[in-house]
Design a protein around this motif. Structure first.
Motif, PDB file in Angstrom:
ATOM      1  N   VAL A   1       1.071  -1.351   0.117  1.00 14.73           N
ATOM      2  CA  VAL A   1      -0.245   0.060   0.082  1.00 14.73           C
ATOM      3  C   VAL A   1       1.084   0.953  -0.339  1.00 14.73           C
ATOM      4  O   VAL A   1       1.964   1.465   1.050  1.00 14.73           O
ATOM      5  N   PRO A   2       0.816   1.693  -0.764  1.00 17.87           N
ATOM      6  CA  PRO A   2       1.592   3.420  -1.370  1.00 17.87           C
ATOM      7  C   PRO A   2       1.526   4.311   0.122  1.00 17.87           C
ATOM      8  O   PRO A   2       0.070   4.190   0.260  1.00 17.87           O
ATOM      9  N   GLU A   3       2.176   4.585   0.725  1.00 15.08           N
ATOM     10  CA  GLU A   3       2.229   5.791   1.423  1.00 15.08           C
ATOM     11  C   GLU A   3       2.521   6.935   0.804  1.00 15.08           C
ATOM     12  O   GLU A   3       2.879   7.764   0.046  1.00 15.08           O
ATOM     13  N   ARG A   4       1.479   7.916   1.309  1.00 14.48           N
ATOM     14  CA  ARG A   4       1.824   9.759   1.705  1.00 14.48           C
ATOM     15  C   ARG A   4       3.116  10.216   1.640  1.00 14.48           C
ATOM     16  O   ARG A   4       3.885   9.334   2.059  1.00 14.48           O
ATOM     17  N   VAL A   5       3.669  10.810   0.457  1.00 15.96           N
ATOM     18  CA  VAL A   5       4.667  11.176   0.420  1.00 15.96           C
ATOM     19  C   VAL A   5       4.798  12.889  -0.217  1.00 15.96           C
ATOM     20  O   VAL A   5       3.784  13.067  -0.680  1.00 15.96           O
ATOM     21  N   SER A   6       5.817  13.451   0.478  1.00 23.43           N
ATOM     22  CA  SER A   6       5.411  14.734   0.549  1.00 23.43           C
ATOM     23  C   SER A   6       5.864  15.104  -1.484  1.00 23.43           C
ATOM     24  O   SER A   6       5.893  14.815  -1.760  1.00 23.43           O
ATOM     25  N   PRO A   7       4.719  16.446  -2.006  1.00 22.75           N
ATOM     26  CA  PRO A   7       4.664  16.470  -3.036  1.00 22.75           C
ATOM     27  C   PRO A   7       5.498  16.530  -3.488  1.00 22.75           C
ATOM     28  O   PRO A   7       6.653  17.473  -3.711  1.00 22.75           O
ATOM     29  N   LEU A   8       6.449  16.455  -4.927  1.00 25.89           N
ATOM     30  CA  LEU A   8       7.220  16.701  -5.823  1.00 25.89           C
ATOM     31  C   LEU A   8       7.361  18.546  -5.997  1.00 25.89           C
ATOM     32  O   LEU A   8       6.377  18.994  -6.058  1.00 25.89           O
ATOM     33  N   PRO A   9       8.172  19.006  -6.010  1.00 30.83           N
ATOM     34  CA  PRO A   9       8.354  20.618  -6.774  1.00 30.83           C
ATOM     35  C   PRO A   9       7.822  20.268  -7.773  1.00 30.83           C
ATOM     36  O   PRO A   9       8.491  19.571  -8.381  1.00 30.83           O
ATOM     37  N   ALA A  10       8.415  21.480  -8.844  1.00 32.02           N
ATOM     38  CA  ALA A  10       7.552  21.482  -9.375  1.00 32.02           C
ATOM     39  C   ALA A  10       8.153  20.819 -10.872  1.00 32.02           C
ATOM     40  O   ALA A  10       8.551  20.223 -12.329  1.00 32.02           O
ATOM     41  N   HIS A  11       9.690  21.170 -10.659  1.00 35.39           N
ATOM     42  CA  HIS A  11      10.760  20.645 -11.883  1.00 35.39           C
ATOM     43  C   HIS A  11      10.146  19.528 -11.551  1.00 35.39           C
ATOM     44  O   HIS A  11      11.264  18.643 -12.596  1.00 35.39           O
ATOM     45  N   ALA A  12      10.942  18.980 -10.687  1.00 31.73           N
ATOM     46  CA  ALA A  12      10.605  16.831 -10.064  1.00 31.73           C
ATOM     47  C   ALA A  12       9.288  16.711 -11.068  1.00 31.73           C
ATOM     48  O   ALA A  12       9.097  15.345 -11.844  1.00 31.73           O
ATOM     49  N   ALA A  13       8.771  17.221 -10.773  1.00 34.01           N
ATOM     50  CA  ALA A  13       6.799  16.728 -10.845  1.00 34.01           C
ATOM     51  C   ALA A  13       7.252  16.876 -12.442  1.00 34.01           C
ATOM     52  O   ALA A  13       6.441  15.704 -13.135  1.00 34.01           O
ATOM     53  N   GLY A  14       7.318  18.211 -13.116  1.00 32.83           N
ATOM     54  CA  GLY A  14       7.129  17.917 -15.186  1.00 32.83           C
ATOM     55  C   GLY A  14       8.451  17.192 -15.799  1.00 32.83           C
ATOM     56  O   GLY A  14       7.511  16.285 -16.539  1.00 32.83           O
ATOM     57  N   LEU A  15       9.335  16.250 -15.073  1.00 31.31           N
ATOM     58  CA  LEU A  15      10.028  15.218 -15.980  1.00 31.31           C
ATOM     59  C   LEU A  15       9.247  13.940 -15.396  1.00 31.31           C
ATOM     60  O   LEU A  15       9.766  13.357 -16.387  1.00 31.31           O
ATOM     61  N   VAL A  16       8.450  13.795 -14.121  1.00 34.71           N
ATOM     62  CA  VAL A  16       8.058  12.950 -14.273  1.00 34.71           C
ATOM     63  C   VAL A  16       6.716  12.179 -15.070  1.00 34.71           C
ATOM     64  O   VAL A  16       6.797  11.290 -15.702  1.00 34.71           O
ATOM     65  N   ALA A  17       5.544  13.768 -15.616  1.00 39.16           N
ATOM     66  CA  ALA A  17       4.702  13.357 -15.997  1.00 39.16           C
ATOM     67  C   ALA A  17       5.163  13.262 -17.912  1.00 39.16           C
ATOM     68  O   ALA A  17       4.949  12.652 -17.795  1.00 39.16           O
ATOM     69  N   SER A  18       6.425  14.410 -17.259  1.00 39.02           N
ATOM     70  CA  SER A  18       7.054  13.434 -18.916  1.00 39.02           C
ATOM     71  C   SER A  18       7.064  12.589 -19.646  1.00 39.02           C
ATOM     72  O   SER A  18       7.565  11.660 -20.378  1.00 39.02           O
TER      73      SER A  18
END
Length: 446
Positions: free
Chosen positions: A375-392
């Motif tokens: 079961v995945p745990e809650r984690v700190s939100p990714l900063p915008a630069h990391a979230a953008g790379l993950v989404a890409s």
């Protein structure tokens, strides 16, 4: 319990068996079935395992064969570690990409896309066979690209397939030890995709100790990721990236180092392992000793080109210890089979943990594991630069899945062209043509 290993002739199988030999508790794995399509490799690895088991009275019994249904029958766990196209395929992936001036690493960049395109159809077929022949089995996926392949298999197996990787575990362990903390007691705040994640916190007794590391330039220069990325960049990020992010943050330097290397990593491993399998197959040879020598050389040369590009020098003794994917696999099996609560960084379906990705997207995050799975745990939100790379990168993975599902050459082209490390649609066209010519397994693309 029975463990079936797909890719049972693979070089790293003795690591898994070695971990099993150290488990003597009730409910342990007592039968191991090795499945592989290559009888010679299978025989060599079975020989290594037999030598490992000498002097261990309760060693798990080992069978080896090329019949998949027989290997799956009665399995409680299935460990998937296949390599579609072998190391010849990996070497081709690297060569074709580097000829175009882009990265060809097996999980990152054009090489990762090519590897995924030929692996996903095979992984989907294996998932269907497992669902039919061993519907109650839990599947532990280590086949690369691990996150992508886990997501592909989840279409047929749901949450009963879990991806593992030793990279984030090893990173967290190194950071904890630097800070004088017990790695087993520290809680690592880590999030992203496989080979694309960041440590944003390391909590001990309710206190985040990571800022202390980031503030200490001497400490940052004392471990592998610190030397690889440099203190300035880690302090600018405010996090410690997975080592594979070096391919993104220092792409020009990495590509240049790989192009200037005497051999690519895939070609080196291809030749090295060919020597090992030839030696281990000869009568009278101590296969375990040959395997140990080969493994030591393999670990010492890991990411050598990146270290050269960064001026990081040779690997320190402390860096040679990986996260131990075999230990992750054993801990995962024990947690599920015995309902022993464990906290592990795993590749699982998102279920709302990372914003911006849908619930079915496989992500790499800390999970709590028990009899019901991970079961995945809650984690700190990714900063915008990391979230953008993950989404890409996730969008690229989805194009690979679409290409495999529909045989779509257009989707495959989009996967190459949209990858952050491929800088031109023209190059993407040439990459797809080159890979299709080199790999018969891509003939399904139309």
């Amino acid at each position: 319990m029975k463990l079936t290993i797909l890719g049972g002739g693979g070089f790293r199988v003795p690591l898994v068996y070695g971990a099993l030999l150290g488990d003597h508790a009730e409910g342990r794995v007592d039968r191991v079935a090795l499945y592989d399509r290559d009888p010679a490799r299978l025989s060599a690895i079975a020989k290594v395992l037999a030598e490992q088991a000498e002097g261990v009275p309760d060693a798990p019994a080992v069978t080896a064969g090329t019949d998949l249904d027989e290997a799956l029958a009665g399995a409680d766990f299935v460990f998937s570690a296949i390599r579609v196209g072998g190391l010849d395929g990996r070497a081709d992936d690297e060569r074709i990409a580097l000829a175009e001036g882009v990265l060809g690493q097996e999980t990152t960049g054009a090489g990762g896309v090519a590897y995924g395109l030929r692996t996903v159809p095979v992984a989907r077929e294996l998932a269907r066979r497992i669902a039919l022949r061993a519907p109650e089995a839990w599947v532990i996926n280590f086949t690369n690209p691990a996150g992508l392949v886990t997501e592909a298999m989840a279409a047929d197996l749901g949450d009963r397939v879990i991806g593992i990787c030793d990279s984030p575990v090893g990173l967290g362990r190194r950071i904890a030890r630097l800070l004088g903390a017990d790695p087993a007691a520290a809680r690592i705040d880590y999030a992203g995709l496989n080979h694309l994640g960041w440590v944003s916190g390391l909590w001990v007794d309710g206190r985040d100790e990571l800022p202390g590391l980031l503030a200490d330039r001497d400490l940052l220069g004392s471990f592998e990721e610190g030397r690889l990325f440099g203190a300035d960049w880690l302090q600018a990020l405010g996090a410690v990236p997975n080592e594979y992010l070096h391919y993104y943050y220092f792409n020009r330097e990495a590509v240049r180092a790989y192009r200037e290397a005497e051999q690519t990593r895939g070609a080196f491993l291809r030749d090295q392992q060919a020597r090992f399998y030839a030696e281990a197959g000869r009568p009278g040879v101590k296969a375990l000793a040959a395997w140990d020598r080969t493994r030591a050389e393999r670990e010492a040369t890991y990411m050598a080109e990146n270290r050269e590009a960064a001026g990081a020098g040779e690997r320190a003794e402390a860096d040679l210890e990986s996260g131990g994917y075999e230990r992750v696999a054993l801990a995962l099996m024990r947690a599920i089979a015995r309902d022993e609560r464990a906290r592990l960084i795993l590749n699982v379906r998102n279920r709302g943990v990372l914003a911006g990705l849908d619930g079915e997207a496989v992500v790499e995050v800390p999970c709590v594991v028990g009899r019901g799975g991970a079961v995945p745990e809650r984690v700190s939100p990714l900063p915008a630069h990391a979230a953008g790379l993950v989404a890409s990168v996730k969008a690229v993975e989805r194009e690979v899945l679409a290409a495999a599902e529909h045989g779509s050459r257009a989707a495959a082209l989009r996967a190459f062209a949209l990858h952050p490390l491929v800088d031109s649609v023209t190059v993407a066209h040439r990459l797809l043509d080159g890979y299709a010519a080199a790999h018969p397994g891509l003939s399904y693309l139309r």
